[in-house]
Scaffold this motif. Sequence first.
Motif, mmCIF file in Angstrom:
data_model
loop_
_atom_site.group_PDB
_atom_site.id
_atom_site.type_symbol
_atom_site.label_atom_id
_atom_site.label_comp_id
_atom_site.label_asym_id
_atom_site.label_seq_id
_atom_site.Cartn_x
_atom_site.Cartn_y
_atom_site.Cartn_z
ATOM 1 N N SER A 1 -8.280 10.640 1.211
ATOM 2 C CA SER A 1 -7.557 10.893 2.450
ATOM 3 C C SER A 1 -6.567 9.773 2.667
ATOM 4 N N GLY A 2 -5.638 9.982 3.550
ATOM 5 C CA GLY A 2 -4.688 8.947 3.905
ATOM 6 C C GLY A 2 -3.810 8.495 2.760
ATOM 7 N N PHE A 3 -3.662 7.189 2.644
ATOM 8 C CA PHE A 3 -2.763 6.567 1.684
ATOM 9 C C PHE A 3 -2.951 7.103 0.267
ATOM 10 N N TYR A 4 -4.167 7.047 -0.241
ATOM 11 C CA TYR A 4 -4.402 7.428 -1.633
ATOM 12 C C TYR A 4 -4.220 8.922 -1.865
ATOM 13 N N ALA A 5 -4.449 9.735 -0.855
ATOM 14 C CA ALA A 5 -4.164 11.167 -0.981
ATOM 15 C C ALA A 5 -2.664 11.383 -1.149
ATOM 16 N N TYR A 6 -1.860 10.639 -0.376
ATOM 17 C CA TYR A 6 -0.406 10.749 -0.520
ATOM 18 C C TYR A 6 0.064 10.247 -1.882
ATOM 19 N N VAL A 7 -0.587 9.216 -2.404
ATOM 20 C CA VAL A 7 -0.258 8.738 -3.754
ATOM 21 C C VAL A 7 -0.549 9.836 -4.766
ATOM 22 N N GLU A 8 -1.718 10.436 -4.647
ATOM 23 C CA GLU A 8 -2.108 11.492 -5.585
ATOM 24 C C GLU A 8 -1.161 12.693 -5.504
ATOM 25 N N GLN A 9 -0.669 13.000 -4.316
ATOM 26 C CA GLN A 9 0.250 14.130 -4.123
ATOM 27 C C GLN A 9 1.682 13.799 -4.520
ATOM 28 N N GLY A 10 1.981 12.519 -4.751
ATOM 29 C CA GLY A 10 3.335 12.107 -5.103
ATOM 30 C C GLY A 10 4.219 11.801 -3.906
ATOM 31 N N ALA A 11 3.680 11.852 -2.685
ATOM 32 C CA ALA A 11 4.460 11.529 -1.493
ATOM 33 C C ALA A 11 4.642 10.016 -1.358
ATOM 34 N N ILE A 12 3.775 9.250 -2.004
ATOM 35 C CA ILE A 12 3.928 7.803 -2.123
ATOM 36 C C ILE A 12 3.898 7.485 -3.602
ATOM 37 N N THR A 13 4.951 6.829 -4.083
ATOM 38 C CA THR A 13 4.960 6.370 -5.470
ATOM 39 C C THR A 13 4.843 4.853 -5.453
ATOM 40 N N VAL A 14 4.207 4.322 -6.485
ATOM 41 C CA VAL A 14 3.924 2.897 -6.531
ATOM 42 C C VAL A 14 4.373 2.348 -7.881
ATOM 43 N N GLN A 15 5.210 1.310 -7.852
ATOM 44 C CA GLN A 15 5.599 0.637 -9.082
ATOM 45 C C GLN A 15 4.346 0.074 -9.744
ATOM 46 N N ALA A 16 4.304 0.110 -11.071
ATOM 47 C CA ALA A 16 3.149 -0.398 -11.802
ATOM 48 C C ALA A 16 2.875 -1.862 -11.480
ATOM 49 N N SER A 17 3.914 -2.614 -11.144
ATOM 50 C CA SER A 17 3.758 -4.045 -10.860
ATOM 51 C C SER A 17 3.378 -4.326 -9.402
ATOM 52 N N ALA A 18 3.077 -3.280 -8.632
ATOM 53 C CA ALA A 18 2.774 -3.447 -7.205
ATOM 54 C C ALA A 18 1.354 -2.971 -6.900
ATOM 55 N N PRO A 19 0.369 -3.861 -6.997
ATOM 56 C CA PRO A 19 -1.001 -3.425 -6.702
ATOM 57 C C PRO A 19 -1.156 -3.025 -5.236
ATOM 58 N N THR A 20 -1.997 -2.029 -4.986
ATOM 59 C CA THR A 20 -2.194 -1.578 -3.610
ATOM 60 C C THR A 20 -3.614 -1.795 -3.103
ATOM 61 N N LYS A 21 -4.581 -1.958 -3.988
ATOM 62 C CA LYS A 21 -5.965 -2.115 -3.525
ATOM 63 C C LYS A 21 -6.163 -3.415 -2.754
ATOM 64 N N CYS A 22 -5.302 -4.417 -3.000
ATOM 65 C CA CYS A 22 -5.422 -5.695 -2.293
ATOM 66 C C CYS A 22 -4.789 -5.648 -0.908
ATOM 67 N N LEU A 23 -3.995 -4.616 -0.622
ATOM 68 C CA LEU A 23 -3.309 -4.528 0.668
ATOM 69 C C LEU A 23 -4.298 -4.294 1.809
ATOM 70 N N PRO A 24 -4.044 -4.882 2.958
ATOM 71 C CA PRO A 24 -4.885 -4.588 4.122
ATOM 72 C C PRO A 24 -4.818 -3.094 4.459
ATOM 73 N N GLY A 25 -5.934 -2.542 4.886
ATOM 74 C CA GLY A 25 -6.000 -1.119 5.213
ATOM 75 C C GLY A 25 -5.007 -0.698 6.275
ATOM 76 N N ASP A 26 -4.712 -1.602 7.233
ATOM 77 C CA ASP A 26 -3.776 -1.220 8.287
ATOM 78 C C ASP A 26 -2.372 -0.995 7.728
ATOM 79 N N LEU A 27 -1.951 -1.773 6.735
ATOM 80 C CA LEU A 27 -0.631 -1.551 6.140
ATOM 81 C C LEU A 27 -0.607 -0.286 5.284
ATOM 82 N N ARG A 28 -1.702 -0.028 4.565
ATOM 83 C CA ARG A 28 -1.772 1.228 3.799
ATOM 84 C C ARG A 28 -1.689 2.416 4.752
ATOM 85 N N GLU A 29 -2.347 2.308 5.898
ATOM 86 C CA GLU A 29 -2.316 3.391 6.888
ATOM 87 C C GLU A 29 -0.892 3.616 7.412
ATOM 88 N N VAL A 30 -0.172 2.544 7.685
ATOM 89 C CA VAL A 30 1.207 2.665 8.158
ATOM 90 C C VAL A 30 2.059 3.389 7.111
#
Length: 124
Positions: free
Chosen positions: A13-42
């Motif tokens: 749900s949320g951030f990772y669901a959008y990543v899986e759907q392609g609505a959020i793309t992430v550069q390979a050099s940009a880790p997201t698991k370390c990000l605070p949950g509030d920023l992922r939610e935004v």
Amino acid sequence: MGSLPSQGPRTLSGFYAYVEQGAITVQASAPTKCLPGDLREVVGDIAAKFGTVSIESTHRTAGHNWRAGGARHSLHLSCRAIDMRVHSRTRGLMAYLRSRPEVGGLKIYRNGLIHIDNGERRSW
């Protein structure tokens, strides 16, 4: 010993669901698991309200931050900042980001890159 009850398949749900759907793309050099949950939610909310988001930068080493022209005490060093692009409609986006209490630092660069972090409220 008893076994744990089956919880069925997990759904994202949320951030990772959008990543899986392609609505959020992430550069390979940009880790997201370390990000605070509030920023992922935004970012997930931005994707839902404004369209596709590309995350260009999150955590940086000191050397990478220096080469990128980042501030000496950049929140990228502690994975508390995101540089991103929003590819769809952006009318109202900056006002929306200013309305989010989770967003401290907010900057839009001339090249269209948007920086958000969860530090003190500021812009530059």
